[in-house]
Design an enzyme around this catalytic site. Structure first.
Site, short mmCIF file in Angstrom:
data_model
loop_
_atom_site.label_atom_id
_atom_site.label_comp_id
_atom_site.label_asym_id
_atom_site.label_seq_id
_atom_site.Cartn_x
_atom_site.Cartn_y
_atom_site.Cartn_z
CE LYS A 103 -6.49 13.85 0.21
NZ LYS A 103 -6.67 12.92 -1.02
NE ARG A 104 -4.19 9.67 10.02
CZ ARG A 104 -3.52 8.89 10.77
NH1 ARG A 104 -3.72 7.75 11.22
NH2 ARG A 104 -2.53 9.22 11.60
CG HIS A 121 -2.13 -0.96 1.37
ND1 HIS A 121 -3.48 -1.37 0.72
CD2 HIS A 121 -1.90 -2.31 1.92
CE1 HIS A 121 -4.19 -2.13 0.75
NE2 HIS A 121 -3.05 -3.18 1.51
CE LYS A 136 -2.73 10.78 3.36
NZ LYS A 136 -3.05 10.04 1.74
CB THR A 191 -10.26 4.19 -1.10
OG1 THR A 191 -10.03 4.66 0.66
CG2 THR A 191 -9.43 2.91 -1.20
CE LYS A 199 -14.48 5.73 1.71
NZ LYS A 199 -12.91 5.78 2.28
C1 26Q Z 1 3.69 1.34 10.81
C2 26Q Z 1 5.15 1.26 11.57
C3 26Q Z 1 4.07 1.46 12.97
C4 26Q Z 1 2.92 1.41 12.94
C5 26Q Z 1 1.62 1.80 12.34
C6 26Q Z 1 2.47 1.13 10.56
C7 26Q Z 1 1.51 2.41 9.51
C8 26Q Z 1 0.04 1.76 9.86
C9 26Q Z 1 -1.22 1.97 8.86
C10 26Q Z 1 2.05 2.21 8.85
C11 26Q Z 1 0.42 2.22 7.14
C12 26Q Z 1 -0.43 2.22 7.50
C13 26Q Z 1 -1.14 2.61 6.65
C14 26Q Z 1 -0.99 2.66 5.27
C15 26Q Z 1 -2.44 3.36 4.78
O1 26Q Z 1 -3.46 3.42 4.76
N1 26Q Z 1 -2.11 3.56 3.52
C16 26Q Z 1 -2.76 3.84 2.39
O2 26Q Z 1 -3.52 2.66 1.59
C17 26Q Z 1 -4.89 2.92 0.85
C18 26Q Z 1 -5.49 1.84 0.79
O3 26Q Z 1 -4.62 0.66 -0.40
C19 26Q Z 1 -4.80 3.78 -0.25
O4 26Q Z 1 -5.62 4.08 -1.11
C20 26Q Z 1 -3.53 4.66 0.46
O5 26Q Z 1 -2.97 6.05 -0.84
C21 26Q Z 1 -2.68 4.80 1.32
O6 26Q Z 1 -1.55 5.87 1.50
#
Ligand code: 26Q
Length: 838
Positions: A569-570, A376, A575, A677, A681
């Protein structure tokens, strides 16, 4: 008519969904009273939305139960191949209204509640969000399991039952303050604890080798500190099809001996501390959406999820087939949601070899034919790595296995590229350096038969960039699965008025076949249809204003005539919420210069959470709020421009926001957003995108056509070509508008009492090393925003574009995404559920 003190504060929603409603309104009333009065022990005369919501949820849950059991039985009787979706995050949001929609009982229940004097909307919004995720990746998992149930695929979601979900965000003096989200405080009626399916998870200790009676080498993992994994199951109903799948979330609980041994030894405090350490594992969701690597607790969580889920699947298998794993790989498939659960690759090897006596080769074939990995992110800093020393301490037997997997892999690579030590160094699972690290993405690729990206561009970049060596070695493993969103939650449920208009116009089959929306296209030329479409959008905008007005009085001058310009979004530098703010400041400048007459009013809505440790992201939030403060309180501009920061953006907030958006901001630096995503929406609900050629934006534009999309910015190739000689100062020197914007920022106009507060932000975009190249896209963005304004002035044309966006959003249903996962990766057979008693 209302019969008691419940206020009907909003009109009851009118849903025209088809339901085959088996259960009568009066039945719901009776069941509801039963739960409310007898089970919850509440007084009929003193209703609270919360307890009424609980009672109604129990009624709905009961209706799911028969279907749930029947689904279970169907899968069991058919002995079908199954899929397991392993994810550290399931961002489910609320359950009640979705369950009613999927059961097809929304109308009857709404009426039943109305007869009791209860506005169902109040019950629905009294439910806590299950915020067990950060953003896109977690919400994708939730949309996926909805589509699996709707497509009647035998898939179980496996995740963690965090006691505290994503933090609640409040804004104080413009700054983000995080509050813990104790979402389980008042219980959770949707989950069922299943102690009988608990498993033991090992940590620490050491790995030993011994020779058994047959002279065979055996490995064990001894002197461990064990933790119990207890499953909590949530029903996942398909859309009006009798299927109810399962989301199984694990909770960490201390084992019995934690208490007994040390209690008896008199070391009470140590015993309690150890118990707390064990139970900490599922205490809190990590609130990061990118890096922040290397935390012990996070690795414990990941292993806990992987081990509990695999033990569960294997226990089910051995229950049916004993120790015979011959057909295990034919019947099972695991999808790893990013590298987060990828330790499952080593854990499956361990379980098969150490507990079930398989040899390495046998176990490896099973592993690499059952595991599939989804990536991702393209940001190298976000790729997971764990120090070897940490793994050796926490998971010694797993580290042995990873070393061995690597040794086998290295010999395969050496045979493919003889004598190329550089390629070995690059591809090895172990990164050498002052401390050795385990590269989880490499483990995931090596141990899987499928590796996929989440949008066309993203997959291409994985193949050509990040994982190009692996792509050269195993091109057949790589594939694309463009993301989607579930149209049940993201259109049918969150926008009932638009859903009704669509159903009235083209029938209701779009709910499970979103490509049907294409039939709306001719109606874009129908003036009376456009008028109805427009009226629905305006009323959604009014609801958004009403919703915000409760919380924020700075928006009293807000009007539905304004463009509702939305970026939710985050908060992350890539972004580029900062670019959005540069445009806002530019508009403010224009208005201050007196250029007001031909300006269309605009309301810029920005929402999102920053990772608590991400300093720059938090500064961006502060900047947005400060700019909002200045603009909203300036009577010379605030009738034309309003800026709102939407506090505590989450799933249930998006359900309110997306129906009221005109413009969808998807403005990341090209090549950085894997998919997105939220863009889907918003498109589905008739917003028009202003965006770069990044992630799924590219495919959105392909579907809707260039004339219905506001494109701007450098391409990924142009961005990469610029690196090394990017000169933002020269760009500023050549752009008068940008100079004015930078001047306002640098003069402290938005931080008059907080000197130099934004210096680091300003310096970051002026730096030739700015990886996000915000300044590079400024001019093109401002021009695109001008085209937005010009287009908005022509109402007919705008509404037409809005209809065409919705009509061409069919591709972005997770039903399409999941069908592709199934056709190309999982190969499961849909299982229509047999209902004996229904
Ligand atoms: C990593 C290390 C320690 C703790 C947490 C994490 C962590 C947690 C969540 C790393 C990444 C995430 C989430 C990533 C994420 O949401 N990525 C998004 O995924 C979507 C679904 O595929 C995409 O549409 C987005 O582009 C992408 O940014």
């Amino acid at each position: 008519m209302p019969t008691n003190q419940f206020l009907i504060s909003q009109p009851t929603p009118t849903i025209t969904q088809l339901p085959k409603q088996g259960v009568k309104k009066q039945d719901f009333i009776n069941y509801f009273k039963q739960y409310y009065v007898h089970l919850l022990g509440r007084d009929e005369g003193h209703q609270s939305p919360f307890y009424a919501g609980e009672a109604l949820s129990m009624v709905i849950r009961d209706h799911l139960m028969e279907h749930w059991k029947a689904t279970h039985k169907t899968y069991k009787n058919n002995d079908c191949r199954r899929g397991y979706y392993l994810s550290m995050e399931f961002l489910m949001g609320r359950t009640l209204s979705n369950a009613m929609l999927n059961l097809g009982v929304t109308d009857n229940v709404t009426q039943a509640m109305y007869d009791l004097g209860i506005a169902i909307e109040e019950l629905i919004s009294s439910e806590e969000d299950a915020g067990l995720g950060n953003g896109g990746l977690g919400r994708l998992a939730a949309c996926f399991i909805d589509s699996c149930a709707t497509l009647q695929l035998p898939v179980i979601g496996y995740g963690l039952r965090y006691e505290y979900g994503m933090f609640t965000q409040t804004i104080v003096n413009g700054e983000q303050i995080e509050k813990p989200d104790h979402w389980l405080r008042y219980g959770n009626v949707w989950e069922i604890e299943r102690l009988e399916y608990s498993h033991r998870i090992k940590f620490g200790g050491r790995s030993t080798v011994w020779t058994d009676a047959n002279g065979k080498q055996q490995f064990s993992w001894v002197d461990t500190h064990d933790v119990l994994a207890i499953p909590f199951d949530t029903p996942i109903p398909g859309y009006q099809n009798g299927t109810v799948n399962t989301l199984r979330l694990w909770k960490a609980v201390a084992t019995e001996e934690f208490n007994l041994d040390e209690f008896n030894a008199g070391d009470y405090a140590e015993a309690v501390a150890a118990k707390i350490t064990a139970e900490n594992i599922t205490m809190v969701l990590y609130p990061n959406d990118a890096n922040e690597n290397g935390k012990t607790l996070r690795l414990q969580q990941q292993y806990f999820l992987a081990s509990a889920s695999l033990q569960d699947v294997i226990a089910h298998w051995t229950g049916l087939h004993g120790n015979d794993f011959t057909h295990f790989a034919e019947k099972s498939c695991f999808q790893l949601n990013d590298t987060h659960p990828s330790i499952a690759i080593a854990e499956l090897m361990r379980l098969l070899m150490d507990l079930h006596g398989l040899g390495w080769d046998e176990a490896w074939i099973i592993t690499k034919t059952t595991m599939a990995y989804t990536n991702h992110t393209l940001l190298p800093e976000a790729l997971e790595k764990w120090p070897v020393t940490l793994m050796q301490r926490l998971l010694p037997r797993l580290m042995d296995i990873i070393f061995e997997i690597n040794a086998h892999f290295i010999s395969e690579v050496s045979a493919y590229w003889p004598g190329d030590s550089e390629v070995l160094r690059k591809m090895s699972i172990i990164e050498e350096g002052h401390q050795q690290q385990v590269r989880m993405a490499h483990l995931a690729i090596i141990g899987s038969f499928s590796v996929n990206g989440v949008a066309k561009l993203h997959t291409q970049l994985l193949q050509q960039g990040l994982f190009s060596d692996f792509y050269a070695l195993w091109p057949h493993k790589f594939n694309n699965k463009t993301n989607g969103v579930t149209p049940r939650r993201w259109l049918a449920s969150c926008n009932p008025k638009l859903a009704s208009l669509i159903t009235e116009t083209i029938g209701d089959s779009w709910i499970t076949d979103l490509s049907q929306l294409k039939k709306l296209e001719p109606f874009a030329d129908d003036a009376s249809f456009r008028e109805r479409w427009y009226a629905i959008k305006q009323s959604a905008k009014q609801s958004l204003i009403d919703f915000k007005k409760n919380k924020n009085d700075a928006i009293s001058h807000l009007s539905v005539e304004a463009i509702f310009d939305v970026q939710v979004k985050r908060i992350h530098e890539y972004k580029r919420q900062f670019l959005n703010i540069l445009h806002v400041i530019h508009l403010y400048n224009c208005l201050k210069k007196g250029d007001t007459n031909d300006r269309v009013a605009r309301c810029v809505l920005i929402g999102g959470k920053a990772a608590p440790g991400y300093r720059m992201a938090k500064k961006i939030i502060k900047l947005i709020n400060n700019v909002a403060q200045v603009i909203n309180s300036d009577p010379t501009v605030n009738h034309k421009l309003t800026v709102l920061f939407l506090e505590d953006y989450r799933v249930s907030a998006m359900e309110k926001i997306c129906s009221g958006a005109d413009l969808s901001e998807q403005i990341s630096t090209a090549g950085k957003e894997a998919s997105g995503t939220g863009n889907m929406k918003l498109m589905m609900n008739g917003a028009i995108t202003i965006g770069t050629l990044d992630g799924a934006n590219i495919e959105i534009r392909e579907e809707v056509g260039d004339e219905n999309f506001f494109l701007f910015g450098l391409t990924e190739e142009q961005i990469e070509a610029k690196r090394g000689h990017y000169n933002p100062i020269a760009i500023i020197d050549q752009d008068e508008d940008l100079q004015h914007v930078m001047h306002l920022l640098e003069s402290g106009h938005f931080n008059q009492f907080e000197p130099s507060l934004f210096d680091d932000l300003i310096n970051s975009i002026k730096s030739p090393h700015d990886p996000w190249m915000t300044i590079a896209d400024f001019r093109s963005y401002i021009d695109a925003q001008q085209r937005v304004e010009d287009a908005y002035r022509n109402k007919d044309h705008w509404v037409k574009m809005s209809i065409l966006n919705c009509a061409n959003s069919g591709k972005f249903s997770t039903d399409r995404t999941i069908s592709e996962y199934n056709r190309e990766i999982w190969k499961l057979t849909p299982q229509p559920v047999v209902h004996e008693s229904l």
